[in-house]
Scaffold this motif. Structure first.
Motif, mmCIF file in Angstrom:
data_model
loop_
_atom_site.group_PDB
_atom_site.id
_atom_site.type_symbol
_atom_site.label_atom_id
_atom_site.label_comp_id
_atom_site.label_asym_id
_atom_site.label_seq_id
_atom_site.Cartn_x
_atom_site.Cartn_y
_atom_site.Cartn_z
ATOM 1 N N ILE A 174 35.025 16.604 32.334
ATOM 2 C CA ILE A 174 35.515 15.449 33.096
ATOM 3 C C ILE A 174 36.375 15.910 34.264
ATOM 4 N N VAL A 175 37.221 16.922 34.009
ATOM 5 C CA VAL A 175 38.027 17.477 35.100
ATOM 6 C C VAL A 175 37.122 18.038 36.193
ATOM 7 N N LEU A 176 36.086 18.785 35.784
ATOM 8 C CA LEU A 176 35.178 19.399 36.757
ATOM 9 C C LEU A 176 34.359 18.342 37.500
ATOM 10 N N TYR A 177 33.901 17.308 36.789
ATOM 11 C CA TYR A 177 33.154 16.222 37.433
ATOM 12 C C TYR A 177 34.035 15.524 38.470
ATOM 13 N N TYR A 178 35.290 15.298 38.124
ATOM 14 C CA TYR A 178 36.186 14.631 39.069
ATOM 15 C C TYR A 178 36.399 15.496 40.314
ATOM 16 N N MET A 179 36.601 16.790 40.112
ATOM 17 C CA MET A 179 36.764 17.705 41.243
ATOM 18 C C MET A 179 35.510 17.697 42.118
ATOM 19 N N TYR A 180 34.358 17.720 41.478
ATOM 20 C CA TYR A 180 33.086 17.735 42.205
ATOM 21 C C TYR A 180 32.908 16.454 43.018
ATOM 22 N N CYS A 181 33.217 15.311 42.403
ATOM 23 C CA CYS A 181 33.072 14.026 43.106
ATOM 24 C C CYS A 181 34.036 13.926 44.284
ATOM 25 N N CYS A 182 35.257 14.389 44.105
ATOM 26 C CA CYS A 182 36.222 14.367 45.210
ATOM 27 C C CYS A 182 35.727 15.237 46.358
ATOM 28 N N ASP A 183 35.140 16.381 46.029
ATOM 29 C CA ASP A 183 34.599 17.259 47.061
ATOM 30 C C ASP A 183 33.468 16.568 47.814
ATOM 31 N N LEU A 184 32.601 15.861 47.085
ATOM 32 C CA LEU A 184 31.500 15.137 47.742
ATOM 33 C C LEU A 184 32.033 14.033 48.651
ATOM 34 N N LEU A 185 33.021 13.299 48.175
ATOM 35 C CA LEU A 185 33.565 12.192 48.960
ATOM 36 C C LEU A 185 34.220 12.676 50.246
ATOM 37 N N HIS A 186 34.776 13.891 50.226
ATOM 38 C CA HIS A 186 35.373 14.446 51.433
ATOM 39 C C HIS A 186 34.312 14.882 52.452
ATOM 40 N N GLN A 187 33.057 14.949 52.030
ATOM 41 C CA GLN A 187 31.989 15.342 52.941
ATOM 42 C C GLN A 187 31.355 14.138 53.646
ATOM 43 N N ILE A 188 31.681 12.937 53.191
ATOM 44 C CA ILE A 188 30.981 11.740 53.636
ATOM 45 C C ILE A 188 31.830 10.928 54.604
ATOM 46 N N ASP A 189 31.184 10.417 55.647
ATOM 47 C CA ASP A 189 31.832 9.462 56.536
ATOM 48 C C ASP A 189 31.958 8.127 55.800
ATOM 49 N N ARG A 222 32.912 17.424 59.934
ATOM 50 C CA ARG A 222 33.363 18.694 59.339
ATOM 51 C C ARG A 222 32.198 19.399 58.642
ATOM 52 N N ILE A 223 31.379 18.641 57.932
ATOM 53 C CA ILE A 223 30.235 19.231 57.230
ATOM 54 C C ILE A 223 29.137 19.606 58.231
ATOM 55 N N TYR A 224 29.039 18.843 59.321
ATOM 56 C CA TYR A 224 28.093 19.185 60.395
ATOM 57 C C TYR A 224 28.424 20.570 60.965
ATOM 58 N N GLU A 225 29.686 20.781 61.280
ATOM 59 C CA GLU A 225 30.102 22.070 61.833
ATOM 60 C C GLU A 225 29.973 23.191 60.804
ATOM 61 N N PHE A 226 30.222 22.856 59.536
ATOM 62 C CA PHE A 226 30.079 23.861 58.482
ATOM 63 C C PHE A 226 28.621 24.302 58.353
ATOM 64 N N ASN A 227 27.694 23.338 58.404
ATOM 65 C CA ASN A 227 26.276 23.687 58.301
ATOM 66 C C ASN A 227 25.813 24.504 59.508
ATOM 67 N N LEU A 228 26.322 24.185 60.694
ATOM 68 C CA LEU A 228 25.970 24.977 61.872
ATOM 69 C C LEU A 228 26.502 26.403 61.753
ATOM 70 N N SER A 229 27.698 26.536 61.158
ATOM 71 C CA SER A 229 28.300 27.864 61.046
ATOM 72 C C SER A 229 27.507 28.779 60.112
ATOM 73 N N LYS A 230 26.719 28.178 59.202
ATOM 74 C CA LYS A 230 25.933 28.984 58.274
ATOM 75 C C LYS A 230 24.649 29.520 58.899
ATOM 76 N N LEU A 231 24.260 28.964 60.068
ATOM 77 C CA LEU A 231 23.029 29.386 60.727
ATOM 78 C C LEU A 231 23.267 30.650 61.541
ATOM 79 N N ASN A 232 22.204 31.376 61.740
ATOM 80 C CA ASN A 232 22.268 32.532 62.642
ATOM 81 C C ASN A 232 22.465 32.022 64.060
#
Length: 353
Positions: free
Chosen positions: A190-205, A214-224
């Motif tokens: 339950i602790v891990l699920y809550y952490m995971y959900c909070c992380d997902l919610l921080h990725q969403i507008d 923020r996630i757009y720039e993160f995904n671009l940074s992973k590209l060559n």
């Protein structure tokens, strides 16, 4: 230790401003059910074989444990995603039957029995409990997969491993009663699920439900940065400022939600969809297929036109896209942006008398 950790988590969830009220309520419901079941199971360990005068508390502890346990995965599933209501209605039926059978076990040996000597044993219908737990875990799995899709989560291994952790912890004790690990595992889960959900919610507008900048720039940074196979589709709502000035910001927000809905319908299965600015959106498609991108762009325009026929105030949307192989990422984005502004200029010229 598990109870103490859960009580601390309950306070964290209660005061959190990340999750919705509904998500928080379901998480807190799951937390308190785990606390009750953990304490009830601890009580059964001490009461089994004790003085016969303690048979009633022993019965009550077992009823709480067996009746509430299958409800916990349902509550966690509702906490992480409340969209699969039909699945909840169907898969919750065994949990309700188990709840009634567990309560009835106080009078008849159904799920379990506690004899006159205060000894515990599994009843002839113990399989009802196992079936209810299995169905509840299936609902949690459905919700986990739904979250992966709805939040455009590319890293599928983390939620699947998280679900597997819950499943193994739950079923381990069913298969081996002497192994008292299930509620410790579920407390961690339950602790891990809550952490995971909070992380997902921080990725969403929050307004549009698309991935944020923020996630757009993160995904671009992973590209060559020097060469990549990528399709970039850029969107910009025409004269959005005048829409806000003329009709107010609530209608402007409504326009943003309509456009994001059309983007989701057309591109959700093709690539990652982002809101990158006030009225600017972007879709990134890795290793793209030209025909698929063209078809998605057509579908987007059709969806938007369909809404605009019913809602004349809805502004047009300029779209520009480019597909490149082994080109610098910055150049691909600049080309798509340039094409979008060319589209916008054509829109303006079409409106001139």
């Amino acid at each position: 230790m598990a109870v103490a950790a859960l009580l601390l988590l309950d306070q964290i969830v209660k005061k959190s401003d990340t999750a919705t009220i509904s998500n928080k309520n379901f998480f807190r419901l799951a937390i308190w059910m785990v606390v009750i079941v953990t304490l009830a199971e601890t009580a059964t360990l001490y009461l089994e074989g004790a003085d016969a005068a303690l048979r009633i508390p022993h019965l009550v502890a077992n009823i709480l444990g067996f009746s509430l346990s299958p409800l916990i995965p349902l509550a966690v599933g509702c906490a992480i995603d409340s969209h699969q209501k039909k699945a909840l209605c169907l898969l919750a039926i065994p949990a309700v039957v188990n709840f009634l059978a567990a309560a009835g076990s106080a009078f008849w040996p159904l799920i379990f029995f506690v004899n006159a000597q205060n000894d515990y044993g599994r009843g002839p219908f113990f399989g009802v409990y196992v079936l209810a737990y299995t169905f509840s875990l299936c609902y949690l799995l459905i919700q986990t997969l739904s979250v992966i899709e709805r939040y455009q989560n590319n890293n599928r291994s983390i939620p699947i491993m998280l679900f597997s952790f819950v499943a193994i912890g739950c079923m381990g004790q069913v298969l081996c009663p002497q192994l008292h690990i299930s509620w410790l595992c579920i407390s961690f889960a339950i602790v891990l699920y809550y952490m995971y959900c909070c992380d997902l919610l921080h990725q969403i507008d929050g307004l549009t439900g698309l991935l944020n900048r923020r996630i757009y720039e993160f995904n671009l940074s992973k590209l060559n940065p020097r060469k990549t196979d990528l399709a970039v589709i850029m969107f910009d709502i025409d004269d959005f400022k005048s829409i806000n000035d003329r009709y107010g910001h609530p209608y402007g927000d409504h326009c943003l939600m309509i456009v994001s809905m059309c983007i989701k319908k057309a591109f959700f299965k093709l690539g990652l969809c982002f809101r990158v600015g006030g009225d600017e959106f972007c879709v990134l498609v890795l290793k793209p297929n030209r025909k698929a991108v063209e078809k998605a762009c057509e579908n987007f325009q059709e969806e938007l036109d369909k809404v605009r026929r019913e809602e004349e105030r809805l502004p047009a949307v300029s779209v520009g896209w480019t597909l490149a192989q082994n080109e610098p990422v910055a150049d691909v984005i600049a080309q798509a942006d340039q094409k979008m502004y060319e589209h916008k200029r054509r829109h303006k010229s079409d409106l001139l008398p």
